[in-house]
Design a protein around this motif. Structure first.
Motif, PDB file in Angstrom:
ATOM      1  N   GLY A 105       0.789  -1.225   0.000  1.00  0.00           N
ATOM      2  CA  GLY A 105       0.000   0.000   0.000  1.00  0.00           C
ATOM      3  C   GLY A 105       0.815   1.266   0.000  1.00  0.00           C
ATOM      4  O   GLY A 105       0.266   2.359   0.197  1.00  0.00           O
ATOM      5  N   ARG A 241       4.775  -4.208   6.763  1.00  0.00           N
ATOM      6  CA  ARG A 241       3.365  -4.006   7.096  1.00  0.00           C
ATOM      7  C   ARG A 241       2.556  -3.585   5.877  1.00  0.00           C
ATOM      8  O   ARG A 241       1.384  -3.958   5.725  1.00  0.00           O
ATOM      9  N   GLY A 242       3.187  -2.849   4.987  1.00  0.00           N
ATOM     10  CA  GLY A 242       2.464  -2.315   3.842  1.00  0.00           C
ATOM     11  C   GLY A 242       2.024  -3.340   2.829  1.00  0.00           C
ATOM     12  O   GLY A 242       1.173  -3.041   1.991  1.00  0.00           O
ATOM     13  N   PRO A 245      -2.979  -6.811   3.052  1.00  0.00           N
ATOM     14  CA  PRO A 245      -4.251  -6.153   2.723  1.00  0.00           C
ATOM     15  C   PRO A 245      -4.979  -5.722   3.993  1.00  0.00           C
ATOM     16  O   PRO A 245      -4.661  -6.172   5.100  1.00  0.00           O
ATOM     17  N   ASP A 246      -5.950  -4.846   3.845  1.00  0.00           N
ATOM     18  CA  ASP A 246      -6.712  -4.372   5.003  1.00  0.00           C
ATOM     19  C   ASP A 246      -7.433  -5.520   5.702  1.00  0.00           C
ATOM     20  O   ASP A 246      -7.566  -5.529   6.929  1.00  0.00           O
ATOM     21  N   VAL A 247      -7.926  -6.470   4.929  1.00  0.00           N
ATOM     22  CA  VAL A 247      -8.571  -7.657   5.501  1.00  0.00           C
ATOM     23  C   VAL A 247      -7.661  -8.847   5.231  1.00  0.00           C
ATOM     24  O   VAL A 247      -7.407  -9.194   4.073  1.00  0.00           O
ATOM     25  N   PHE A 248      -7.163  -9.455   6.307  1.00  0.00           N
ATOM     26  CA  PHE A 248      -6.174 -10.516   6.164  1.00  0.00           C
ATOM     27  C   PHE A 248      -6.460 -11.618   7.165  1.00  0.00           C
ATOM     28  O   PHE A 248      -6.652 -11.364   8.363  1.00  0.00           O
ATOM     29  N   ALA A 289       4.788   3.377   8.203  1.00  0.00           N
ATOM     30  CA  ALA A 289       3.754   2.342   8.197  1.00  0.00           C
ATOM     31  C   ALA A 289       4.139   1.173   9.072  1.00  0.00           C
ATOM     32  O   ALA A 289       5.291   0.837   9.183  1.00  0.00           O
TER      33      ALA A 289
END
Length: 289
Positions: A105, A241-242, A245-248, A289
């Motif tokens: 991201g 961390r980047g 995905p937001d949902v993992f 991040a």
């Protein structure tokens, strides 16, 4: 000697064939051979060994080709700078970075905003697996700007963007609250990286500071595959961390002490106005991040 001769030589070397190089350059093979021989006469020694099925560089050729590549890259930069100075429509911005930055991201949102603000500027991405490869690419002048870990002993332009945080990924049923000491996982087989991936060194160094060498359960070349394999139960993985995905579907823990690396934008010299505008966009993107 001319830049066209340099281009002909480099293309023959890259293609390993006069025939394929002539097709790629849209010239006849006799014309290509003539220009290469003219260059060799100017240099005073053969640069290529002509073999029955291929060509290879002579020792003099191996010494010459890096300079030819650098000259071609400098000419490309000069052409781009002239177009920008003349405020012509379009143009291009050549960016060198790591695969993990385009996968995660960090870079895509910046590129999306850049595209919205500069729709006529083409962006060429040159992606590398290892920070050392990225540095070597920039030393050759392959791009206008590099985005990646802080390069060692870089003498040119350098702008700090932020700090990249690494996290430990484990299966969804791993029971642990709060940050985790990597020492707690020293007896576990890890999802490690192939030596061609620069994150192998990051993991080894992080574990070394905690007094152990990570055992390898499985190795992967692909950064994006590491968290998937870890969540599947093949072993813990240390990942930027980047890239998550937001949902993992996995347990994500911060290491204690933290594992971080400084991210910078760097180049041979201070950026021209167009590149400087991209650096400004990068600097304001919140890379911590």
């Amino acid at each position: 000697m001319t830049l066209r001769q340099f281009e002909y030589l480099v293309t023959v070397v890259d293609e390993g064939s006069f025939t394929r190089a002539a097709e790629l350059l849209h010239v006849t093979q006799p014309a290509l051979s003539h220009q290469i021989r003219a260059l060799e006469r100017t240099v005073g020694t053969p640069l290529l060994d002509r073999l029955p099925r291929t060509v290879r560089l002579t020792p003099a050729g191996r010494a010459w080709v890096p300079h030819a590549r650098a000259a071609l890259a400098e000419a490309r930069r000069a052409r781009t700078a002239a177009r920008r100075a003349a405020d012509l429509e379009g143009g291009e911005l050549r960016l060198a970075t790591l695969y993990s930055f385009t996968l995660g991201g960090l870079l895509p949102p910046v590129l999306r905003r850049w595209r919205a603000e500069h729709p006529d500027v083409r962006v060429d991405l040159i992606e590398h697996r290892h920070a050392d490869e990225l540095r070597e690419s920039m030393a050759r002048g392959d791009a206008d700007l590099a985005i990646g870990p802080d390069p060692v002993n870089w003498a040119g332009y350098r702008e700090v963007l932020g700090v990249e945080e690494f996290v430990v990924v484990l299966p969804p049923d791993f029971a642990h609250d709060g940050p985790i000491d990597l020492c707690a996982l020293k007896e576990t087989g890890w999802v490690h990286y192939a030596t061609t991936n620069g994150l192998a060194e990051v993991l080894d160094n992080a574990c070394r500071t905690r007094g152990f060498q990570p055992r390898v359960a499985v190795r992967t070349e692909q950064t994006a595959a590491a968290p998937v394999l870890a969540a599947a139960g093949l072993g813990p993985a240390l990942v930027p961390r980047g890239v998550l995905p937001d949902v993992f579907d996995g347990t994500v823990l911060r290491p204690d002490p933290p594992v971080r690396r400084t991210l910078v934008a760097y180049a041979h010299r201070a950026p021209d106005p167009l590149t400087a505008a991209f650096v400004a966009l990068l600097a304001g993107a919140g890379w911590d991040a």
